[in-house]
Write an enzyme that holds these catalytic residues in place. Sequence first.
Site, short mmCIF file in Angstrom:
data_model
loop_
_atom_site.label_atom_id
_atom_site.label_comp_id
_atom_site.label_asym_id
_atom_site.label_seq_id
_atom_site.Cartn_x
_atom_site.Cartn_y
_atom_site.Cartn_z
N ASN A 152 71.06 -25.52 45.60
CA ASN A 152 69.60 -25.43 45.46
C ASN A 152 69.11 -24.06 45.01
O ASN A 152 67.99 -23.94 44.50
CB ASN A 152 68.90 -25.86 46.76
N GLU A 249 74.20 -20.58 57.01
CA GLU A 249 72.78 -20.89 56.84
C GLU A 249 72.69 -22.38 56.54
O GLU A 249 73.30 -22.85 55.57
CB GLU A 249 72.16 -20.09 55.68
N GLU A 461 71.59 -12.78 56.98
CA GLU A 461 71.90 -12.44 55.59
C GLU A 461 70.80 -11.55 55.03
O GLU A 461 69.69 -11.49 55.54
CB GLU A 461 71.89 -13.72 54.74
N1 NDP Z 1 70.39 -24.69 53.75
C1 NDP Z 1 70.35 -24.96 52.48
O1 NDP Z 1 69.82 -24.20 51.72
C2 NDP Z 1 71.00 -26.20 51.97
C3 NDP Z 1 71.04 -27.34 52.74
N2 NDP Z 1 71.62 -28.46 52.26
C4 NDP Z 1 71.56 -29.68 53.09
O2 NDP Z 1 72.74 -30.43 52.91
C5 NDP Z 1 72.45 -31.72 52.42
C6 NDP Z 1 73.57 -32.21 51.53
O3 NDP Z 1 73.80 -31.33 50.43
P1 NDP Z 1 75.29 -31.03 49.98
O4 NDP Z 1 75.35 -30.42 48.66
O5 NDP Z 1 76.07 -32.30 50.14
O6 NDP Z 1 75.72 -29.93 51.07
P2 NDP Z 1 77.17 -29.50 51.50
O7 NDP Z 1 77.08 -28.88 52.82
O8 NDP Z 1 78.09 -30.65 51.31
O9 NDP Z 1 77.57 -28.43 50.39
C7 NDP Z 1 77.44 -27.02 50.52
C8 NDP Z 1 78.69 -26.35 49.95
O10 NDP Z 1 79.83 -26.65 50.77
C9 NDP Z 1 80.88 -27.20 49.97
N3 NDP Z 1 81.72 -28.07 50.77
C10 NDP Z 1 81.71 -29.43 50.86
N4 NDP Z 1 82.65 -29.86 51.73
C11 NDP Z 1 83.28 -28.76 52.22
C12 NDP Z 1 84.33 -28.53 53.16
N5 NDP Z 1 84.91 -29.53 53.81
N6 NDP Z 1 84.70 -27.27 53.43
C13 NDP Z 1 84.09 -26.22 52.82
N7 NDP Z 1 83.11 -26.37 51.90
C14 NDP Z 1 82.69 -27.62 51.61
C15 NDP Z 1 80.13 -27.90 48.86
O11 NDP Z 1 80.96 -28.21 47.77
P3 NDP Z 1 80.60 -29.47 46.84
O12 NDP Z 1 79.23 -29.25 46.33
O13 NDP Z 1 81.62 -29.36 45.77
O14 NDP Z 1 80.72 -30.68 47.70
C16 NDP Z 1 79.07 -26.84 48.55
O15 NDP Z 1 79.63 -25.79 47.80
C17 NDP Z 1 71.10 -31.56 51.74
O16 NDP Z 1 70.41 -32.76 51.68
C18 NDP Z 1 70.44 -30.59 52.67
O17 NDP Z 1 69.94 -31.26 53.79
C19 NDP Z 1 72.20 -28.48 51.02
C20 NDP Z 1 72.18 -27.38 50.21
C21 NDP Z 1 71.55 -26.16 50.63
O1 AKG Z 2 62.48 -19.98 50.45
C1 AKG Z 2 63.23 -19.18 49.91
O2 AKG Z 2 62.81 -18.27 49.18
C2 AKG Z 2 64.71 -19.25 50.15
C3 AKG Z 2 65.15 -20.63 50.48
C4 AKG Z 2 66.60 -20.71 50.67
O3 AKG Z 2 67.28 -19.74 50.85
C5 AKG Z 2 67.27 -22.02 50.64
O4 AKG Z 2 66.61 -23.05 50.48
O5 AKG Z 2 68.52 -22.03 50.75
#
Ligand code: NDP
Ligand code: AKG
Length: 480
Positions: A152, A249, A461
């Site tokens: 994201n 995070e 962070e």
């Molecule tokens: N806090 C935030 O900013 C974020 C929150 N999310 C939340 O997560 C939900 C799902 O998103 P998603 O992309 O599936 O999130 P994930 O937690 O699956 O992905 C985050 C990262 O972890 C990697 N990953 C996946 N499986 C493993 C593993 N077993 N060990 C280590 N790393 C791994 C992913 O790789 P890969 O993409 O290749 O699977 C990606 O690089 C969203 O709907 C949201 O709710 C998601 C993104 C950001």
């Molecule tokens: O709101 C922001 O500026 C940061 C948001 C963020 O770090 C995230 O969605 O992972």
Amino acid sequence: MTETIELNHWINGEKVSAERPGESLNPSDTREVVARTPDGGEAEVNAAVAAAKAAFTGWSEASPELRSDVLDRAGTLVMERREALGRLLSREEGKTLAEGIGETVRAGRVLKYFAGEALRVHGQNLASVRPDVEIQTYRQAVGVYGLITPWNFPIAIPAWKAAPALAFGNTVVMKPAGPTPATAEALVAILHEAGLPKGVLNMVVGRGRVGQAIVDHPDVDGLSFTGSQGVGAGVAAGAVKRQARVQLEMGGKNPLIVLDDADLDRAVQIALDGSFFATGQRCTASSRLIVQGGIHDRFVAALAERVAALRVGDALDPQTQMGPAVSEDQMETSYRYIEVARGEGGRVVTGGQRLQMEKPGWYVQPTLIADTEADMRINNEEIFGPVASTIRVKDYEEALEIANGVEFGLSAGIVTSSLKHARDFQRRAKAGMTMVNLPTAGVDYHVPFGGSKSSSYGAREQGFAAVEFFTQTKTSYSAG
Ligand SMILES: NC(=O)C1=CN([C@@H]2O[C@H](COP(=O)(O)OP(=O)(O)OC[C@H]3O[C@@H](n4cnc5c(N)ncnc54)[C@H](OP(=O)(O)O)[C@@H]3O)[C@@H](O)[C@H]2O)C=CC1
Ligand SMILES: O=C(O)CCC(=O)C(=O)O
């Protein structure tokens, strides 16, 4: 159609090509393949970690000025190329071009900020409890960091994890998220162009098993992760098992309280920005709008009007105000939760329909759901899309109780003209970040970032806080 990028890993300062069975698609037009991607695994992670380990002594013992210069040059290059990088980011992630360029500039600023921090690492001189003994504390680099980043913020998050790691003398193995590897790769390429020595920053492209191999690798000394709670829990467990440092995070279910004394237009703009910009795909997005009875109906009507007027479309179209979701999964999650909310008795005030667009893409209609209760699933589970719900409350105390009543605690906001309530909220909101008369999302790059409860784990962070996680303290005693 724009050219498809043939993506490589970066190992020991070289682009390492491989078969490319994967693809990252343009969420605005899924006929377009942005990048063809390798599917790395344990072998590539082993090679990347070995390169990072070999590079550690040279990099950690290099002059801080050298590290600072590399980061500063990289920051300049990122900012000079903001248009092209922002365009790539928007094609790959789906946020609007303005948001893509904005995020790119943020990444450039982060690099420059940590260029400065590289020169400001300091310790303390202390008196010993023993006569004729002196004590100094030093901060030293830790070793190899594994950085696992989400889709994201495909350039800003890799930048805000890699920049402090590198500034303080560590070396890095990074795994970008599956949907957005080309944007992360562009950053890695720029850091090398800026003069990073071989092996200091490595990137392995592939799916979750790359992340898992990094987590499990005995030579990775620290792990910084942003993503979902489920994967985060596994990263933490893996790190603790072999005593690696870890920082997570994860999600949010961020509340925005709107009190009767708020300026209506301001409250509506703050809610619109926090809930819907970046397609609601921010861990800091406002998904629960907790609104006092006296302003409730006017606020819901005015916000619904603005939400309905949002122009959803191709991220690169200058008319677009909200781009698509990053993936089919994320799109379906939003629509699924809209149905959950309907089933629980929520009233869809605007949105909630499947969009028929000219181009095939993962578009979601921005959706506002009113008349929800605090204990409904829609108000407790993270959606990560352009869906917000309102909860009516009688007074500030009830609003605060509901705001604090979820398992997450990342960001929390209030819109009010009462100094008393604003100050009280800053003290009592159970969240790592509080916002008064500002959206819950959209934070500065030079201050600590992180949450409480299930949102975060480990040291904060960003900003001056980053030194805690990316260095270790040595305490030295000496007698004359
Ligand atoms: N806090 C935030 O900013 C974020 C929150 N999310 C939340 O997560 C939900 C799902 O998103 P998603 O992309 O599936 O999130 P994930 O937690 O699956 O992905 C985050 C990262 O972890 C990697 N990953 C996946 N499986 C493993 C593993 N077993 N060990 C280590 N790393 C791994 C992913 O790789 P890969 O993409 O290749 O699977 C990606 O690089 C969203 O709907 C949201 O709710 C998601 C993104 C950001
Ligand atoms: O709101 C922001 O500026 C940061 C948001 C963020 O770090 C995230 O969605 O992972």
